[in-house]
Design a protein around this motif. Structure first.
Motif, short mmCIF file in Angstrom:
data_model
loop_
_atom_site.label_atom_id
_atom_site.label_comp_id
_atom_site.label_asym_id
_atom_site.label_seq_id
_atom_site.Cartn_x
_atom_site.Cartn_y
_atom_site.Cartn_z
N LEU A 255 133.30 82.83 54.42
CA LEU A 255 134.70 82.52 56.56
C LEU A 255 134.73 80.95 56.11
O LEU A 255 133.64 80.67 56.39
N LEU A 256 135.57 80.04 55.71
CA LEU A 256 135.11 78.19 55.61
C LEU A 256 136.11 78.16 56.70
O LEU A 256 136.18 77.76 57.55
N ARG A 257 137.71 78.63 56.53
CA ARG A 257 138.40 78.34 58.37
C ARG A 257 139.31 79.45 58.81
O ARG A 257 140.42 79.75 58.34
N GLY A 258 138.47 80.52 59.20
CA GLY A 258 138.71 82.11 59.05
C GLY A 258 139.13 82.52 61.20
O GLY A 258 139.72 81.08 61.28
N PRO A 259 139.42 83.53 61.17
CA PRO A 259 139.54 84.64 60.22
C PRO A 259 141.04 84.89 59.37
O PRO A 259 141.57 83.43 59.10
N GLU A 267 147.00 82.72 48.63
CA GLU A 267 147.42 82.38 46.84
C GLU A 267 145.12 82.28 46.58
O GLU A 267 144.46 81.66 47.36
N LEU A 268 145.46 82.75 45.29
CA LEU A 268 144.15 83.43 44.65
C LEU A 268 143.81 81.77 43.76
O LEU A 268 144.82 82.26 42.57
N GLU A 269 142.68 81.52 43.73
CA GLU A 269 142.29 80.81 42.26
C GLU A 269 140.80 81.75 42.11
O GLU A 269 139.84 81.67 42.89
N ARG A 270 140.42 81.95 40.90
CA ARG A 270 139.72 82.79 40.46
C ARG A 270 138.78 81.42 39.08
O ARG A 270 139.79 81.24 38.39
N VAL A 290 140.37 81.39 48.31
CA VAL A 290 141.29 81.72 49.02
C VAL A 290 142.62 80.07 50.05
O VAL A 290 141.59 79.60 50.44
N PHE A 291 143.85 80.52 49.36
CA PHE A 291 144.12 79.27 50.26
C PHE A 291 145.41 79.90 51.42
O PHE A 291 146.15 81.14 50.49
N GLU A 292 145.98 79.47 52.03
CA GLU A 292 147.18 79.71 52.42
C GLU A 292 148.14 79.58 52.10
O GLU A 292 148.32 78.19 51.62
N PRO A 299 140.48 75.83 51.30
CA PRO A 299 140.94 76.92 51.05
C PRO A 299 140.52 77.25 52.51
O PRO A 299 139.82 76.36 53.32
N VAL A 300 140.03 78.19 52.80
CA VAL A 300 140.23 79.19 53.61
C VAL A 300 138.96 80.04 53.90
O VAL A 300 138.17 80.68 54.58
N ALA A 301 138.86 81.17 52.90
CA ALA A 301 138.16 81.40 51.99
C ALA A 301 137.59 81.43 51.13
O ALA A 301 138.30 80.81 49.89
N GLU A 302 135.87 81.89 50.84
CA GLU A 302 136.13 82.15 49.24
C GLU A 302 135.51 83.03 48.87
O GLU A 302 134.32 83.78 50.44
N MET A 303 134.94 84.40 47.91
CA MET A 303 133.82 85.51 47.50
C MET A 303 133.65 84.74 46.25
O MET A 303 134.36 84.55 44.93
N ILE A 304 132.21 84.96 46.09
CA ILE A 304 131.28 85.38 45.10
C ILE A 304 130.94 86.87 44.47
O ILE A 304 130.36 87.81 45.18
#
Length: 327
Positions: A255-259, A267-270, A290-292, A299-304
């Motif tokens: 979480l970068l700017r969560g929750p 919106e997602l970028e992969r 992950v972006f609002e 980005p507000v979050a990311e997943m690997i």
């Protein structure tokens, strides 16, 4: 931490020097009916048995909820705002088995990163990893980042031979998770369904009490962020040849700017950040940012995610490997 109206206060925990230890829990199987590419997944008992497993395993990120109370005890609400959990999955868990979460507290009061692991009641390891809060600057690499750094370039890919490091997913991915939204064939259950059986309930997750959270609305549990981001993954076009049965071998959610919020559109970028192979699997390591939606492009979050496919599940594996001169 009395301001956390749920998991952290409701979850009993103990110290097993030098570890912070949660209670034994029995996570529930939610993916028995999961399908993709027109076939059942590894979470289906018969499919799992056909690949040499004794039953369909529970999805790995289900175990993340057991760490939430422990990490909230250590880090407070920052865990839900800038928390990062990074795990390598070691042993599959089937419904009925009991699992316990462990956290190694930081050596000093200002420490922002800890080691974590989970094990079954008999001590069998389930996962190993790291967790932290705050910016990544100044912290050692997380568990998955360490593993990516140690990867050797693959030399014998068959299922994933058309994929490339740096390849980006299709644009236009957009997703939201309401309490009653069905998240597609990949996730045949709703958030409301999950909250009925989640191992660590929290009022901040619920429609009845979510407005009482510090952010004024319900938040998505860390384990369900995996569902949110995974439900549209097929749109990205970053998977290998089919049909093949996959599983999660490792996962990091930051979480970068969560929750992340229930009902909020994202919106997602992969992007593929690594490819790898083992004796039984081929893996694609994908970073999802992950972006609002309609917001600034921060980005507000990311997943690997290390998504591994089992070689034995691809019907033409031996034939194509031979044609490629790989066996």
């Amino acid at each position: 931490m009395s301001d956390h109206a749920g998991a952290a206060d409701a979850c009993p925990f103990e110290f097993r020097h030098p570890l912070l230890c949660g209670p034994l829990r029995q996570p529930r199987q939610m993916l028995a009916e999961q399908t993709y590419d027109g076939h059942k997944s590894i979470h289906d008992d018969s499919t799992a048995e056909g690949l040499g497993l004794r039953a369909g395993p529970i999805e790995g990120p289900t175990h993340f909820s057991q760490f939430d109370p422990l990490l909230y005890r250590l880090f407070g609400r920052a865990w839900f705002e800038t928390g990062c959990i990074s795990a390598h999955y070691q042993t599959m868990v089937v419904e009925g088995e009991e699992v316990r979460a462990f956290v190694q507290p930081p050596a000093d009061a200002g420490g922002r990163m800890v080691r974590i692991h989970a094990e079954k009641k008999d001590g069998t390891p389930v996962l190993v990893g790291t967790a932290s809060v705050g910016e990544s600057a100044g912290l050692p690499p997380h568990e998955l980042e360490q593993r990516i750094a140690r990867l050797r370039p693959p030399t014998a890919l068959v299922i994933n031979r058309d994929l490339k490091v740096g390849q980006r997913g299709a644009t236009g991915e957009s997703i939201a998770m309401g309490f009653d939204d069905h998240m597609g064939d990949h996730y045949p259950f709703t958030l409301r369904d999950k909250l009925k059986v989640i191992t660590e309930p929290c009022a901040w997750y619920t429609p009845e009490s979510g407005a009482s959270s510090p952010w004024g609305r319900p938040i998505i549990p860390m384990e369900m962020i995996s569902v949110l981001l995974g439900s549209t993954s097929a749109q990205a076009g970053l998977s290998g040849r089919k049909p093949a049965v996959g599983l999660f071998a490792g996962q990091q959610i930051r979480l970068l700017r969560g929750p992340l919020f229930v009902g909020q559109r994202y919106e997602l970028e992969r992007e593929i950040i690594a490819l790898s192979e083992s004796a039984r699997t081929e893996s694609v390591w994908v970073r999802t940012r992950v972006f609002e939606a309609s917001g600034e492009r921060t980005p507000v979050a990311e997943m690997i995610l290390n998504g591994a496919v089992m070689k034995a599940s691809y019907p033409r594996y031996d034939e194509e490997a031979k044609a490629l001169g790989l066996n």
